[in-house]
Design an enzyme around this catalytic site. Sequence first.
Site, PDB file in Angstrom:
ATOM      1  N   TYR A  76     -13.866  -4.578  10.897  1.00 49.64           N
ATOM      2  CA  TYR A  76     -12.607  -3.828  10.848  1.00 49.64           C
ATOM      3  C   TYR A  76     -11.874  -3.913  12.189  1.00 49.64           C
ATOM      4  CZ  TYR A  76      -9.385   0.111  10.577  1.00 49.64           C
ATOM      5  OH  TYR A  76      -8.259   0.889  10.615  1.00 49.64           O
ATOM      6  N   GLY A 119       0.808  -1.206   0.000  1.00 51.64           N
ATOM      7  CA  GLY A 119       0.000   0.000   0.000  1.00 51.64           C
ATOM      8  C   GLY A 119       0.843   1.258   0.000  1.00 51.64           C
ATOM      9  N   ILE A 140      -0.159   6.833   4.445  1.00 54.69           N
ATOM     10  CA  ILE A 140       0.968   6.567   5.333  1.00 54.69           C
ATOM     11  C   ILE A 140       2.047   5.758   4.616  1.00 54.69           C
ATOM     12  CG2 ILE A 140       1.674   5.388   7.451  1.00 54.69           C
ATOM     13  CD1 ILE A 140      -1.045   5.970   8.593  1.00 54.69           C
ATOM     14  N   GLY A 141       1.627   4.798   3.792  1.00 54.70           N
ATOM     15  CA  GLY A 141       2.599   3.967   3.090  1.00 54.70           C
ATOM     16  C   GLY A 141       3.528   4.785   2.220  1.00 54.70           C
TER      17      GLY A 141
END
Length: 291
Positions: free
Chosen positions: A175, A24, A29-30
């Site tokens: 989740y 990702g 963030i990745g």
Amino acid sequence: MFETCTARLALFYMSCGMRLYVSGGNSGIGKETAVALALRGARVIIACRDEEKARKAVKEIKARSHSMNVLHMEVDLANMRSIREFCKTFLQKEKRLDILINNAGVPSVLDWTDDNFSMCFGVNHLGHFLLTNLLLLRLKESSPSRVLNLTCSSYKYQKLDFKDLNYNLFPFFTYCRSKLANIYFTQELARMMEGKGVTAYAIHPGYVQSSWTCHYSILYRIFAQVVMFMFFISCEAGAQAVVYCAVSDEVLPHSGGYFADCRPAPLRAFARDSGVAKKLWEASERLVKLA
């Protein structure tokens, strides 16, 4: 949080000469993590299922980090066959893997993977579980190496039900369970790799202004964007905790631990159950058909 993490990272802003993989890494963030580690001299491989988005991300990461040692590989974490093919190709091409960052994930959506797992549990846990196990030998060969699993403090709102790990009735609960699974996975991986040169860390980066709202309707996206603008931190700030766990030697005594704000953080008692962690590992092996 951003100021705290930046201060703690100041001592570790040097070339690290490592090779790492970021799932990702094309957004959020990745991508910020990839930029920060490329700046430190790392060979960075980002992976996502959309080749066009990956190419654009690689171009941006190279420009911002002034590093040409950034590339992408295609993988779909919602497809076990894709994961196996990716790992086969990766192992053929890459002789080292110093840091594996399991960053990719999906929010609370009511959907299913190609292998008939609920999307959250299938991608956020099972996809990374299979990928990590298939790359584990390379991690051991490259020791000392690290596995970073991004999780969320929302783990505290649910517990796992082994009669229905594929639970998909209320997406938010699914989740939360997937994020709890990330923590158990980290703990059991750390236990199994003790003394073998591989350490593992679960990281809550904070609530971040990322692109997760793309999975929802336009009205929800507008509402969520307003809330994120008011209360959430930037992707750059969220990435600081990930970078810290990737490069700092201070984390080494805390393998299997849960980190937030660039420091070890306490977990609810039920999230520290080693018996549940082992049981989840064994169940996950069966689900992904890992011999």
